[in-house]
Design an enzyme around this catalytic site. Structure first.
Site, PDB file in Angstrom:
ATOM      1  CD  GLU A 186      -2.974  -1.261   2.244  1.00 37.95           C
ATOM      2  OE1 GLU A 186      -2.947  -0.398   3.128  1.00 37.95           O
ATOM      3  OE2 GLU A 186      -3.783  -2.204   2.235  1.00 37.95           O
ATOM      4  CD  GLU A 289      -4.523  -5.753   2.944  1.00 39.74           C
ATOM      5  OE1 GLU A 289      -5.311  -4.957   3.491  1.00 39.74           O
ATOM      6  OE2 GLU A 289      -3.307  -5.755   3.159  1.00 39.74           O
TER       7      GLU A 289
END
Ligand code: BMA
Length: 366
Positions: A186, A289
């Site tokens: 991320e 995710e």
């Protein structure tokens, strides 16, 4: 004519170079090569379902042998299992989510034994400040862990502990169990110390390169597929800005949570880029995710998630954990009698999705 010949030759060379890079580590173990190649084929046909910490705990339970919230609902385990190693680097016996590392090793072995796929995330502490992964108070952290930096040696001890954990992933006959490792994820956002506004693209890439080289060359670890996993993004350039290179990455991935009506559109944009790049580079593509408002949107699984992902050649989609104690978010997978259960069963039965029972038949490691 000559020009066409040269072009053709260049193409052949490019193709053979690309073929060689499955997986990126030329010394990858046989099982790792097999896993990578089998997943490469499979991603054009089916979408594996994954769940974080599936066997460790769930809604209202923790450490019940054989239990899984997903299995409680559809009678089958996920195909992909996510595990989190945050705090391993400190030498702790359990993770930041209070899961014992020796138990995680046990579940990874169990999963391998039945032919499932394991993926590892790592919310490692901030080596410069001593704070958490989310401590973004300094922009010097990545720099400080690179060779020559003041926390380099400390960071190496983090990698040593990671290496020890990975080396422990062996069957009884000494076969190393392949895992997908997804470090420094991320990073297109700025909430972790390795995030976009916290380091330069060069330093981020150097962090990756040092990590992979250290594990491969100093620790002789060759049962890992490396996953490059951004958060949401809008363009190919943004996706690739910090890409460390085809020679150390096997999986192109993105994380994206459903936080409102733009979700389907945002997923589509990201999946398009990731699948296109994976195709060109001969890599795996995943949605590493996600999670949605399954308590209120009881058609989320079929209409929102599958409805959006179906056209894409993604290897798997993984939903985040069902916390067993307060975590600031609710369950991302269904659980016994959860309001989305019926829809999840439809998702399970859809010919596109793939769970444990079918994956066992596919013998991904052979
Ligand atoms: C986050 C949350 C946290 C957790 C972390 C690492 O998204 O689930 O509660 O500690 O992941 O698993």
């Amino acid at each position: 004519m000559k020009h066409t010949l040269v072009t053709a030759l260049v193409l052949v060379v490019q193709l053979s170079l690309a073929q060689k890079s499955i997986p990126a580590d030329p010394n990858a173990t046989e099982e790792t090569v097999n896993l990578c190649k089998n997943l490469m084929k499979l991603q054009h046909e089916r979408l594996m379902f994954g769940h974080q910490d599936d066997l460790a705990y769930g809604n209202g339970w923790v450490y019940e042998e054989g239990r899984s919230d997903v299995k409680d609902v559809c009678g089958d385990y996920p195909a992909v299992y996510g595990w989190e190693l945050g705090h391993l680097e400190l030498g702790d016996t359990y993770s930041l989510d209070s899961v014992h590392f020796h138990k995680i090793q046990g579940w990874i072995k169990q999963t391998y034994a039945r032919g499932g796929v394991n993926t590892i995330s790592w919310h490692l502490r901030n080596p410069l400040t001593g704070g958490s992964s989310w401590d973004t108070s300094s922009k010097k952290v990545v720099r400080s862990v690179l060779p020559g930096g003041e926390k380099h040696e400390l960071f190496v001890t983090y990698l040593d502990r990671l290496a020890e954990f990975l080396q422990g992933l062996q069957t009884e006959d000494g076969t190393y169990i392949p895992v997908l490792f997804r470090p420094f994820h991320e990073h297109t956002g700025s909430w972790f110390w390795w995030g976009k506004n916290l380091c330069t693209p060069e330093d981020y890439k150097a962090l990756w390169r040092f990590t992979v080289n250290y594990l491969q060359n100093e620790k002789n670890i060759h049962h890992v597929l490396y996953s490059y996993s951004t958060d949401r993004f809008k363009t190919t350039n943004e996706y690739l800005e910090r890409y460390p290179g085809d020679d150390i990455v096997d999986v192109l991935a993105f994380d994206l949570y459903d936080r409102g009506p733009d979700y389907a559109k945002a997923v589509k944009t990201c999946a398009e880029v990731v699948c296109e790049q994976a195709g060109q580079r001969n890599k795996l593509a995943t949605m590493s995710e996600t999670g949605g408002p399954i308590a209120t949107n009881t058609k989320w699984w079929t209409e929102t998630l599958l409805g959006t992902l179906k056209p894409f050649d993604l290897s798997y989609v993984l939903v985040w954990r069902n916390p067993w104690k307060p975590a600031g978010h609710g369950a991302f997978a269904p659980y016994k009698n959860s309001p989305d259960s019926e829809d999840f069963i439809r998702f399970y039965k859809d010919p596109k999705t793939l769970f444990q029972k079918e994956v066992t038949q596919l013998k991904l490691y052979q």
